[in-house]
Design an enzyme around this catalytic site. Structure first.
Site, PDB file in Angstrom:
ATOM      1  N   GLY A  44      -6.665   0.358  -0.111  1.00 12.73           N
ATOM      2  CA  GLY A  44      -6.003   0.105  -1.388  1.00 12.73           C
ATOM      3  C   GLY A  44      -6.920  -0.096  -2.581  1.00 12.73           C
ATOM      4  O   GLY A  44      -6.550   0.239  -3.711  1.00 12.73           O
ATOM      5  N   GLU A  98     -10.703  -6.006  -4.702  1.00 15.68           N
ATOM      6  CA  GLU A  98      -9.418  -5.805  -4.025  1.00 15.68           C
ATOM      7  C   GLU A  98      -8.362  -5.237  -4.973  1.00 15.68           C
ATOM      8  O   GLU A  98      -8.450  -5.418  -6.185  1.00 15.68           O
ATOM      9  CB  GLU A  98      -8.909  -7.149  -3.482  1.00 15.68           C
ATOM     10  CG  GLU A  98      -9.109  -7.334  -2.000  1.00 15.68           C
ATOM     11  CD  GLU A  98      -8.287  -6.385  -1.127  1.00 15.68           C
ATOM     12  OE1 GLU A  98      -7.821  -5.328  -1.615  1.00 15.68           O
ATOM     13  OE2 GLU A  98      -8.121  -6.683   0.056  1.00 15.68           O
ATOM     14  N   ASP A 102      -2.154 -11.111  -2.137  1.00 18.22           N
ATOM     15  CA  ASP A 102      -0.741 -11.370  -1.898  1.00 18.22           C
ATOM     16  C   ASP A 102      -0.641 -12.733  -1.206  1.00 18.22           C
ATOM     17  O   ASP A 102      -0.703 -13.769  -1.878  1.00 18.22           O
ATOM     18  CB  ASP A 102      -0.231 -10.196  -1.034  1.00 18.22           C
ATOM     19  CG  ASP A 102       1.270 -10.140  -0.909  1.00 18.22           C
ATOM     20  OD1 ASP A 102       1.959 -10.861  -1.628  1.00 18.22           O
ATOM     21  OD2 ASP A 102       1.766  -9.365  -0.063  1.00 18.22           O
ATOM     22  N   ASP A 158       0.232   1.110  -1.665  1.00 21.90           N
ATOM     23  CA  ASP A 158       1.098   2.071  -0.963  1.00 21.90           C
ATOM     24  C   ASP A 158       2.397   1.467  -0.460  1.00 21.90           C
ATOM     25  O   ASP A 158       2.549   0.250  -0.393  1.00 21.90           O
ATOM     26  CB  ASP A 158       0.341   2.630   0.247  1.00 21.90           C
ATOM     27  CG  ASP A 158       0.239   1.604   1.385  1.00 21.90           C
ATOM     28  OD1 ASP A 158      -0.180   0.461   1.115  1.00 21.90           O
ATOM     29  OD2 ASP A 158       0.605   1.938   2.526  1.00 21.90           O
TER      30      ASP A 158
HETATM   31  C1  PRP Z   1      -3.308  -4.901   1.328  1.00 21.49           C
HETATM   32  C2  PRP Z   1      -4.258  -5.118   0.158  1.00 21.49           C
HETATM   33  C3  PRP Z   1      -5.023  -6.336   0.589  1.00 21.49           C
HETATM   34  C4  PRP Z   1      -4.028  -7.100   1.423  1.00 21.49           C
HETATM   35  C5  PRP Z   1      -3.487  -8.215   0.602  1.00 21.49           C
HETATM   36  O1  PRP Z   1      -3.988  -4.176   2.294  1.00 21.49           O
HETATM   37  O2  PRP Z   1      -5.101  -4.023  -0.062  1.00 21.49           O
HETATM   38  O3  PRP Z   1      -6.152  -6.016   1.368  1.00 21.49           O
HETATM   39  O4  PRP Z   1      -2.973  -6.207   1.781  1.00 21.49           O
HETATM   40  O5  PRP Z   1      -2.542  -8.937   1.325  1.00 21.49           O
HETATM   41  P1  PRP Z   1      -2.721 -10.446   1.723  1.00 21.49           P
HETATM   42  O6  PRP Z   1      -3.197 -11.188   0.533  1.00 21.49           O
HETATM   43  O7  PRP Z   1      -1.309 -10.834   2.112  1.00 21.49           O
HETATM   44  O8  PRP Z   1      -3.646 -10.528   2.884  1.00 21.49           O
HETATM   45  P2  PRP Z   1      -3.305  -3.445   3.542  1.00 21.49           P
HETATM   46  O9  PRP Z   1      -3.524  -4.269   4.785  1.00 21.49           O
HETATM   47  O10 PRP Z   1      -1.875  -3.103   3.204  1.00 21.49           O
HETATM   48  O11 PRP Z   1      -4.186  -2.140   3.690  1.00 21.49           O
HETATM   49  P3  PRP Z   1      -4.516  -0.990   2.618  1.00 21.49           P
HETATM   50  O12 PRP Z   1      -5.546  -1.549   1.667  1.00 21.49           O
HETATM   51  O13 PRP Z   1      -5.048   0.113   3.446  1.00 21.49           O
HETATM   52  O14 PRP Z   1      -3.219  -0.637   1.914  1.00 21.49           O
END
Ligand code: PRP
Length: 178
Positions: A44, A98, A102, A158
């Protein structure tokens, strides 16, 4: 606008502008210090890494990591390293790049991991901060935009691996994920 997008939250121009501001601030903050290594968490963060790195006027290095959280583990979730850094980071200043903070679980685990490896300092640069969803104590040092608790996509973010290439940040129509 893409047909699955309910509304645009942040335009491409706003992202560019904000990256210039943050880039200036980071450049200032690290002037006179050891230049940081930018560590982007795939997938991401890739578009944001590209955008912000151009605006940081320091001799930075760029590194990439790919991690995934274990499904179904909720707030106690653990992360798995899919692809690790290519270098030792002991004694280095790290800027974790990042796309979104979230729950905060991913970044709190990655930050701890990098400090355990001997990093001198680990700071967080995030494009989006969704504070309402936080379940861990994690503070983002540089935030481009705060966003409400909505299903955001685009500029790296995504839904089922789609929409990462949208040049803006938008809200996904409910009918697309319900
Ligand atoms: C998403 C984003 C962060 C994470 C945040 O990654 O890129 O790394 O979630 O969420 P959190 O604060 O609840 O831990 P994801 O695991 O969806 O992978 P991606 O980056 O490949 O989309």
């Amino acid at each position: 606008m893409h047909q699955d997008v309910e509304k645009i939250l942040v335009t491409e121009e706003e992202i560019t502008e904000r990256c210039k501001e943050l880039g200036r601030q980071i450049t200032q903050d690290y002037t006179g210090k050891k230049a940081p290594i930018l560590v982007s968490i795939l997938k991401g963060a890739a578009p944001f890494m590209t955008e912000i790195s151009k605006r940081i006027d320091l001799d930075v290095e760029m590194e990439f990591m790919c991690v995934s959280s274990y499904a179904g583990t909720g707030s106690t979730g653990n992360i798995k390293i899919i692809m690790d850094l290519q270098r030792d980071i002991a004694g280095e200043n790290i800027l974790l790049i990042e796309d979104i903070v979230d729950t905060g679980i991913t970044l709190s685990k990655v930050k701890k991991m990098l400090l355990d490896r001997g990093a001198n300092e680990v700071k967080i640069v995030t494009m989006l901060d969704k504070k309402e969803r936080r379940v861990t104590e994690i503070h983002a040092d540089y935030v481009a935009f705060n966003v409400p608790n909505e299903f955001v996509i685009g500029f790296g973010l995504d839904y089922n691996q789609k929409y990462r290439n949208l040049p803006f940040i938008g809200v996904l129509k409910e009918e697309c994920y319900k």
